[in-house]
Motif scaffolding. Structure first.
Motif, PDB file in Angstrom:
ATOM      1  N   GLY A 163       4.529   1.805  -0.786  1.00  0.00           N
ATOM      2  CA  GLY A 163       4.928   0.911   0.289  1.00  0.00           C
ATOM      3  C   GLY A 163       3.974  -0.242   0.532  1.00  0.00           C
ATOM      4  N   SER A 164       2.830  -0.231  -0.159  1.00  0.00           N
ATOM      5  CA  SER A 164       1.817  -1.260   0.091  1.00  0.00           C
ATOM      6  C   SER A 164       2.008  -2.507  -0.753  1.00  0.00           C
ATOM      7  CB  SER A 164       0.425  -0.689  -0.196  1.00  0.00           C
ATOM      8  OG  SER A 164       0.220  -0.531  -1.599  1.00  0.00           O
ATOM      9  N   GLY A 165       2.781  -2.393  -1.831  1.00  0.00           N
ATOM     10  CA  GLY A 165       2.887  -3.513  -2.760  1.00  0.00           C
ATOM     11  C   GLY A 165       1.813  -3.493  -3.824  1.00  0.00           C
ATOM     12  N   ALA A 166       0.854  -2.553  -3.754  1.00  0.00           N
ATOM     13  CA  ALA A 166      -0.233  -2.454  -4.739  1.00  0.00           C
ATOM     14  C   ALA A 166       0.226  -1.551  -5.877  1.00  0.00           C
ATOM     15  CB  ALA A 166      -1.492  -1.913  -4.070  1.00  0.00           C
ATOM     16  N   ILE A 222     -10.908  -2.931 -10.241  1.00  0.00           N
ATOM     17  CA  ILE A 222     -10.455  -3.287  -8.893  1.00  0.00           C
ATOM     18  C   ILE A 222     -10.169  -4.784  -8.915  1.00  0.00           C
ATOM     19  CG2 ILE A 222     -10.994  -3.375  -6.435  1.00  0.00           C
ATOM     20  CD1 ILE A 222     -12.874  -1.046  -6.809  1.00  0.00           C
ATOM     21  N   ASP A 223      -8.905  -5.136  -8.891  1.00  0.00           N
ATOM     22  CA  ASP A 223      -8.485  -6.532  -8.995  1.00  0.00           C
ATOM     23  C   ASP A 223      -7.647  -6.913  -7.783  1.00  0.00           C
ATOM     24  OD1 ASP A 223      -9.611  -6.694 -11.612  1.00  0.00           O
ATOM     25  OD2 ASP A 223      -7.808  -5.753 -12.423  1.00  0.00           O
ATOM     26  N   GLY A 224      -7.801  -8.173  -7.360  1.00  0.00           N
ATOM     27  CA  GLY A 224      -6.980  -8.676  -6.266  1.00  0.00           C
ATOM     28  C   GLY A 224      -7.347  -8.066  -4.932  1.00  0.00           C
ATOM     29  N   PRO A 225      -6.544  -8.328  -3.909  1.00  0.00           N
ATOM     30  CA  PRO A 225      -6.844  -7.801  -2.577  1.00  0.00           C
ATOM     31  C   PRO A 225      -6.677  -6.278  -2.532  1.00  0.00           C
ATOM     32  CG  PRO A 225      -5.238  -9.604  -2.482  1.00  0.00           C
ATOM     33  CD  PRO A 225      -5.354  -9.199  -3.912  1.00  0.00           C
ATOM     34  N   VAL A 226      -7.437  -5.645  -1.661  1.00  0.00           N
ATOM     35  CA  VAL A 226      -7.194  -4.256  -1.300  1.00  0.00           C
ATOM     36  C   VAL A 226      -6.140  -4.259  -0.201  1.00  0.00           C
ATOM     37  CG1 VAL A 226      -8.187  -2.160  -0.306  1.00  0.00           C
ATOM     38  CG2 VAL A 226      -9.507  -3.525  -1.936  1.00  0.00           C
ATOM     39  N   THR A 227      -5.138  -3.423  -0.338  1.00  0.00           N
ATOM     40  CA  THR A 227      -4.072  -3.390   0.653  1.00  0.00           C
ATOM     41  C   THR A 227      -4.392  -2.355   1.716  1.00  0.00           C
ATOM     42  OG1 THR A 227      -2.488  -3.977  -1.058  1.00  0.00           O
ATOM     43  CG2 THR A 227      -1.593  -3.149   0.996  1.00  0.00           C
ATOM     44  N   PHE A 228      -4.206  -2.718   2.970  1.00  0.00           N
ATOM     45  CA  PHE A 228      -4.443  -1.818   4.093  1.00  0.00           C
ATOM     46  C   PHE A 228      -3.100  -1.322   4.624  1.00  0.00           C
ATOM     47  CE2 PHE A 228      -8.590  -4.108   5.592  1.00  0.00           C
ATOM     48  CZ  PHE A 228      -9.262  -3.587   4.500  1.00  0.00           C
ATOM     49  N   THR A 229      -2.945  -0.009   4.729  1.00  0.00           N
ATOM     50  CA  THR A 229      -1.790   0.584   5.382  1.00  0.00           C
ATOM     51  C   THR A 229      -2.274   1.703   6.290  1.00  0.00           C
ATOM     52  OG1 THR A 229      -1.424   2.064   3.497  1.00  0.00           O
ATOM     53  CG2 THR A 229      -0.179   0.022   3.515  1.00  0.00           C
ATOM     54  N   GLY A 230      -1.353   2.292   7.038  1.00  0.00           N
ATOM     55  CA  GLY A 230      -1.707   3.352   7.966  1.00  0.00           C
ATOM     56  C   GLY A 230      -1.728   2.853   9.397  1.00  0.00           C
ATOM     57  N   GLY A 231      -1.749   3.799  10.321  1.00  0.00           N
ATOM     58  CA  GLY A 231      -1.658   3.457  11.739  1.00  0.00           C
ATOM     59  C   GLY A 231      -2.772   2.584  12.246  1.00  0.00           C
ATOM     60  N   ALA A 277      10.296  -1.744  -5.347  1.00  0.00           N
ATOM     61  CA  ALA A 277       9.118  -2.147  -4.578  1.00  0.00           C
ATOM     62  C   ALA A 277       8.968  -3.660  -4.538  1.00  0.00           C
ATOM     63  CB  ALA A 277       7.864  -1.500  -5.169  1.00  0.00           C
ATOM     64  N   ARG A 278       9.239  -4.319  -5.639  1.00  0.00           N
ATOM     65  CA  ARG A 278       9.038  -5.776  -5.677  1.00  0.00           C
ATOM     66  C   ARG A 278       9.989  -6.500  -4.722  1.00  0.00           C
ATOM     67  NH1 ARG A 278       5.531  -7.329  -9.407  1.00  0.00           N
ATOM     68  NH2 ARG A 278       5.048  -5.923 -11.113  1.00  0.00           N
ATOM     69  N   ARG A 279      11.108  -5.905  -4.409  1.00  0.00           N
ATOM     70  CA  ARG A 279      12.056  -6.540  -3.494  1.00  0.00           C
ATOM     71  C   ARG A 279      11.833  -6.115  -2.050  1.00  0.00           C
ATOM     72  NH1 ARG A 279      16.354  -4.357  -3.883  1.00  0.00           N
ATOM     73  NH2 ARG A 279      16.023  -2.740  -5.434  1.00  0.00           N
ATOM     74  N   MET A 280      11.360  -4.889  -1.857  1.00  0.00           N
ATOM     75  CA  MET A 280      11.362  -4.315  -0.520  1.00  0.00           C
ATOM     76  C   MET A 280      10.046  -4.477   0.239  1.00  0.00           C
ATOM     77  SD  MET A 280      13.511  -0.821  -1.313  1.00  0.00           S
ATOM     78  CE  MET A 280      13.525  -0.244   0.387  1.00  0.00           C
ATOM     79  N   VAL A 281       8.941  -4.682  -0.487  1.00  0.00           N
ATOM     80  CA  VAL A 281       7.639  -4.776   0.182  1.00  0.00           C
ATOM     81  C   VAL A 281       7.323  -6.229   0.493  1.00  0.00           C
ATOM     82  CG1 VAL A 281       5.179  -4.333   0.012  1.00  0.00           C
ATOM     83  CG2 VAL A 281       6.810  -2.695  -0.949  1.00  0.00           C
ATOM     84  N   ARG A 282       7.080  -6.512   1.743  1.00  0.00           N
ATOM     85  CA  ARG A 282       6.757  -7.861   2.193  1.00  0.00           C
ATOM     86  C   ARG A 282       5.317  -7.895   2.709  1.00  0.00           C
ATOM     87  NH1 ARG A 282      11.930  -9.814   5.841  1.00  0.00           N
ATOM     88  NH2 ARG A 282      13.552  -9.596   4.247  1.00  0.00           N
TER      89      ARG A 282
END
Length: 492
Positions: free
Chosen positions: A249-252, A389-398, A443-448
């Protein structure tokens, strides 16, 4: 639809093919904590899931045409906490409470399982930990549970999402390989280690069949339709652990990309082309539905330390106060419960603070910063093992609800941070359900991605000293291995 069984709540999300959220719902969960014990009742999971799904469908019904009185959902997948397990009878009725992912009573059993199957675990790069489901099964079938849970011969092994998917379908269903990993499932041979189970005395248990994440398990039965509001016949899809769900769900999803899920505790997971070998066995590799590998680990630090130290507090107010304490006057190691699992294994690890906070704001700031410093150590460890480790780190969670904490974490990591519009493991399960139904790269369509935070170099430099102080303290206590500590100080 994706359903996420968390520690404190069940969350559900209904998402369109292009990532628009049409409905969401949640329901609280409670459990029993006492010392190393952490249990929940599976019946509460089902009630929470049914309530969360109904609330989601009430939103959805306003924007989607109903079918025979039900909102139209094309597929549903469920994720849960990794390592949470119980035993049921052949019909799926619980015989034991569920031992949660951070239940710490199986320390002796973990050591026994590690020694008994050492040749298998070494080949897989695994180290059995007290938080793993395999150790908990030994506890449930041994002296730890014998007094209150007798007659377990022939009992069926059930992971947290298995209980919900079984209730949705109306019968016990296969488990997914993601949740089975910490029960000892071999992702390479795609089989249970039957010889090890026999030596451990577990051969009398019924270990479920295992399928890949994204595999159809069946369809919603009439009874579950009546309780949840889902249409009878809705496809039910095999899920993944909550950490893997957050990754989807993160796009990563590309090799070299990493995601951190910060909720009650912290989970780090990335994407590699091949399994990442970890001699210490604290990092483990899940398999992605697209064939890549998802190495990662779960730390016991996290936002749970905030709710424990500041119950019922106005965290937004404390965020504003913490912004003036960079860095805090003390360095904190904010474990949520006793014992650490990643980036090192230390069953006796306890939370600590180096010094005495000057006031409430200083204490709060130290906890926020301590989680981010531990997160930085986790990333240093995967680099130490050779992971890209390439590109941004994605943050998810509450925890991503705190804009201040997001920026602080980016500063301390010294890396850009990508924030999806929906920072929720339930989205990952909606992505997986869509992938199973449509057969394409959902994922490529649904994650914004909502925004990308750039680190502030001047802010990051303020935390070089606190990071070294934390690494030194962990090494002095004998928890963090010296080679890891040296690498972290030089390259972290």
């Amino acid at each position: 639809m994706g359903v996420d069984l968390g520690t404190q709540s069940v969350r559900a999300l209904a998402v369109t093919d292009d990532g628009r959220v049409l409905g969401r719902g949640s329901a609280p969960l409670t459990g029993h904590r006492e010392g190393d014990r952490h249990e929940q009742l599976p019946a509460d999971w089902w009630q929470g899931a049914a309530d969360a799904i109904r609330r989601t469908l009430s939103d959805l019904s306003a924007s989607a045409a109903p079918a025979r009185g039900h909102a139209r959902v094309r597929g549903v997948a469920v994720c849960g906490t990794s390592g949470t397990v119980l035993l049921t009878d052949a019909r799926g009725v619980p015989l034991t409470p569920a031992l949660m992912y951070d239940d710490g009573r199986a320390g002796a059993e973990a050591r026994h399982a590690q020694e008994t199957g050492a040749e298998v675990w070494d080949a897989l790069g695994l180290r059995i930990q007290p938080s793993w489901a395999l150790a908990k099964l030994l506890w449930l079938t041994g002296a730890g549970a014998r007094d209150s849970h007798g007659g377990l011969q022939g009992a069926r092994v059930c992971h947290q999402p298995d209980f919900i998917t079984g209730r949705l379908v109306g019968r016990p269903v296969p488990t997914d390989s993601s949740h089975a990993l910490k029960t000892g499932y071999d992702l390479h041979t795609r089989s249970w280690p039957a010889a090890v189970h026999d030596r451990l005395g577990l051969s009398g248990l019924d270990f479920p069949a295992v399928v890949a994440p994204g595999t159809p398990l069946g369809t919603v039965c009439a009874e579950a339709a009546a309780e949840t509001g889902l249409a009878e016949g809705t496809p039910v899809i095999a899920g993944m652990t909550d950490g893997c769900a957050a990754q989807l769900g993160s796009g990563a999803w590309e090799v070299g990309r990493w995601n951190t899920v910060l909720g009650t505790t912290l989970v780090l997971k990335g994407v590699t082309a091949t399994p990442l070998r970890d001699p210490a066995g604290v990092l483990y590799n899940h398999r992605s539905p697209d064939g890549h590998w998802l190495p990662g680990g779960a730390s016991s630090v996290g936002a749970g330390a905030l709710t424990h130290a500041f119950p019922g507090a106005d965290l937004a107010r404390l965020d504003r106060l913490a912004a003036d304490r960079e860095p805090a006057s003390v360095v904190a190691y904010p474990l949520v419960s006793r014992g650490e699992r990643f980036p090192f294994l230390a069953a006796d690890a306890e939370p600590f603070t180096l010094g005495r906070p000057s006031d409430e704001a200083d204490h709060y700031a130290a906890l926020l910063q301590g989680v981010a410093l531990a997160e930085r150590l986790c990333l240093a460890y995967v680099r130490f093992l050779g992971a890209p480790i390439d590109g941004p780190v994605t943050f998810t969670g509450g925890a991503t609800r705190s804009g201040y904490w997001n920026q602080l974490r980016a500063d301390i990591l010294g890396r850009p941070a990508a924030l999806p519009e929906q920072a929720d493991s339930a989205l990952g399960m909606a992505v997986l359900a869509a992938h199973a139904v449509t057969g394409d790269d959902a994922a490529r369509r649904m994650v914004r991605i909502r925004t990308i935070l750039e680190p502030r170099p001047e802010a990051g430099r303020r935390f070089e000293g606190p990071f070294i102080a934390l690494v030194d303290a962990l090494e002095r206590r004998g928890w963090l291995p010296s080679d890891t500590a040296t690498y972290a100080r030089e390259h972290g």
